[in-house]
Design an enzyme around this catalytic site. Sequence first.
Site, PDB file in Angstrom:
ATOM      1  N   GLU A 135     -59.887  83.848 -37.441  1.00 49.28           N
ATOM      2  CA  GLU A 135     -58.506  84.244 -37.124  1.00 49.28           C
ATOM      3  C   GLU A 135     -57.798  84.846 -38.326  1.00 49.28           C
ATOM      4  O   GLU A 135     -56.754  84.352 -38.759  1.00 49.28           O
ATOM      5  CB  GLU A 135     -57.715  83.010 -36.650  1.00 49.28           C
TER       6      GLU A 135
ATOM      7  N   GLY B 192     -55.384  87.036 -40.590  1.00 46.17           N
ATOM      8  CA  GLY B 192     -54.117  87.747 -40.412  1.00 46.17           C
ATOM      9  C   GLY B 192     -53.811  88.563 -41.648  1.00 46.17           C
ATOM     10  O   GLY B 192     -54.025  89.772 -41.722  1.00 46.17           O
TER      11      GLY B 192
ATOM     12  N   ARG C 181     -40.298  86.506 -47.989  1.00 43.40           N
ATOM     13  CA  ARG C 181     -41.351  85.793 -48.719  1.00 43.40           C
ATOM     14  C   ARG C 181     -40.977  85.394 -50.147  1.00 43.40           C
ATOM     15  O   ARG C 181     -41.283  84.282 -50.562  1.00 43.40           O
ATOM     16  CB  ARG C 181     -42.663  86.599 -48.727  1.00 43.40           C
TER      17      ARG C 181
ATOM     18  N   CYS D 178     -25.339  87.943 -48.691  1.00 36.71           N
ATOM     19  CA  CYS D 178     -24.452  87.065 -49.461  1.00 36.71           C
ATOM     20  C   CYS D 178     -25.067  85.696 -49.704  1.00 36.71           C
ATOM     21  O   CYS D 178     -24.610  84.687 -49.169  1.00 36.71           O
ATOM     22  CB  CYS D 178     -23.124  86.950 -48.743  1.00 36.71           C
TER      23      CYS D 178
HETATM   24  N1  LLP Z   1     -54.780  80.755 -37.610  1.00 33.10           N
HETATM   25  C1  LLP Z   1     -53.800  79.834 -37.597  1.00 33.10           C
HETATM   26  C2  LLP Z   1     -53.904  78.689 -36.687  1.00 33.10           C
HETATM   27  C3  LLP Z   1     -52.702  79.983 -38.456  1.00 33.10           C
HETATM   28  O1  LLP Z   1     -51.744  79.064 -38.453  1.00 33.10           O
HETATM   29  C4  LLP Z   1     -52.629  81.104 -39.326  1.00 33.10           C
HETATM   30  C5  LLP Z   1     -51.486  81.299 -40.218  1.00 33.10           C
HETATM   31  C6  LLP Z   1     -53.673  82.043 -39.264  1.00 33.10           C
HETATM   32  C7  LLP Z   1     -54.742  81.826 -38.412  1.00 33.10           C
HETATM   33  C8  LLP Z   1     -53.687  83.290 -40.123  1.00 33.10           C
HETATM   34  O2  LLP Z   1     -53.782  82.973 -41.466  1.00 33.10           O
HETATM   35  P1  LLP Z   1     -53.962  84.148 -42.560  1.00 33.10           P
HETATM   36  O3  LLP Z   1     -55.317  84.736 -42.365  1.00 33.10           O
HETATM   37  O4  LLP Z   1     -52.877  85.115 -42.342  1.00 33.10           O
HETATM   38  O5  LLP Z   1     -53.821  83.437 -43.853  1.00 33.10           O
HETATM   39  N2  LLP Z   1     -45.556  83.128 -43.545  1.00 33.10           N
HETATM   40  C9  LLP Z   1     -46.518  82.700 -44.543  1.00 33.10           C
HETATM   41  C10 LLP Z   1     -47.884  82.531 -43.960  1.00 33.10           C
HETATM   42  C11 LLP Z   1     -47.925  81.572 -42.787  1.00 33.10           C
HETATM   43  C12 LLP Z   1     -49.308  81.395 -42.232  1.00 33.10           C
HETATM   44  C13 LLP Z   1     -49.253  80.634 -40.958  1.00 33.10           C
HETATM   45  N3  LLP Z   1     -50.503  80.466 -40.282  1.00 33.10           N
HETATM   46  C14 LLP Z   1     -46.511  83.703 -45.689  1.00 33.10           C
HETATM   47  O6  LLP Z   1     -45.750  84.662 -45.656  1.00 33.10           O
HETATM   48  O7  LLP Z   1     -47.249  83.513 -46.666  1.00 33.10           O
END
Ligand code: LLP
Length: 414
Positions: A276, A278, A315, A345
């Site tokens: 998964e 992202g 972020r 603000c």
């Molecule tokens: N699968 C699950 C169940 C997740 O909770 C997440 C991310 C992913 C896959 C994808 O993870 P990645 O490959 O993107 O690391 N907003 C935060 C990141 C939150 C990630 C939440 N879960 C940031 O800006 O660093």
Amino acid sequence: MLLPPFTYRQQNLYVEGCDLEAIARREGTPLYVYSKEAILTRYQAYEAGLATVPHQICYAVKANSNLSILRLLAEAGAGFDIVSGGELFRVLQAGGDPAKVVFSGVGKTRDEVEYALSSGIHSFNCESEAELQLISSIAARHNKTARIALRVNPHVDAATHPYISTGLRDHKFGIDITEVEAVYSRALSLPNLRLEGVSAHIGSQLLNTNPLLEALDALLQLIDRLRALGVPITHLDIGGGLGVPYKEDQIEPPVADHLAAVCARCAGKNLTLMTEPGRSIVGPAGVLVTRVLYRKKTETKEFVIVDAAMNDLIRPTLYQAHHEIVPLRKTFPGTFLADVVGPVCESGDFFAHDREMAQCLPGDFLALATAGAYGFVLASNYNTRPRAAEVLVDGDQWRVVRRRETYEDLIRGE
Ligand code: LLP
């Protein structure tokens, strides 16, 4: 940190064949700009890394859910990891195949489970026994079979920011690895469920992949034990989490090497591998372009005030995240130290503190690098600011893939 296809041609920052400043002048700022080439190249690295095993890549929609990006990935063969009914709606709108969708998250509602079941998603990554019971009862009522993977919390420290670390005993995520066998055994008696998978996601922005492999080893041992109990596990979802370089001194973990290590461990196990990712697909594929409004000096500091703000990219203030800030035109020699801040603000509205900046003047354009993941998706309308437009570049062409919000958009529904 800027990675190709974001490169300078002489003094001007290009993405693929497009001059970013020309796009910014046409579409205004703040503006998210993404590269199709970068997204597809990064996706293909996952496909190549898993080519020798049965697999499905489920892009984590939460990282960037723009319909055009989802469509691009769907056409490349991607499945999707969703965490809400809204994300499922986006995937379906973008032409994604529901049979390649996995549904993660600790708080799925009845409506969301019904929507996912009736859409024919691949499987649910279940995070509690109560959720299993709910899915079973809904599936029974609709005369459907829900395919299930239990999301396991393997007690592995992802060694990342505490807000994006998810695999420790104290976290709300998953089912404790010590309880999983008992939960599967009890779940075998629930109607209309097919228990066929194990999943885990221990955190995000991992630059060291050892914790991912440590978790994988624990999961593979668990699968052996489950099979011995008569649970016919056929798929393993290893989650996302691979990090990307935000700073010059950070090294991106090579996807190929990591997946080779994963595949080696899974060889002969008769498992379909799911993952998964992202951030590692879209993070370096996007920038946030902003324009300098003012420079302001106080006794102790100099501020560069730009037209993007924490509502556009949260972020830095939420995770103390570092995003490189570079000029779209390298006009002047020399650097200066400044805090780069937005118009909102709040003192928390900053992109950088005491950053060494290339010389710039009001009116100049800057890019915040590595903003393709968890950028626009976390944007809000705080201070009644319309959300930014989004542009997708393809070679020397580009198009707006989300128009800038208007003031009218902001009050719709009130
Ligand atoms: N699968 C699950 C169940 C997740 O909770 C997440 C991310 C992913 C896959 C994808 O993870 P990645 O490959 O993107 O690391 N907003 C935060 C990141 C939150 C990630 C939440 N879960 C940031 O800006 O660093």
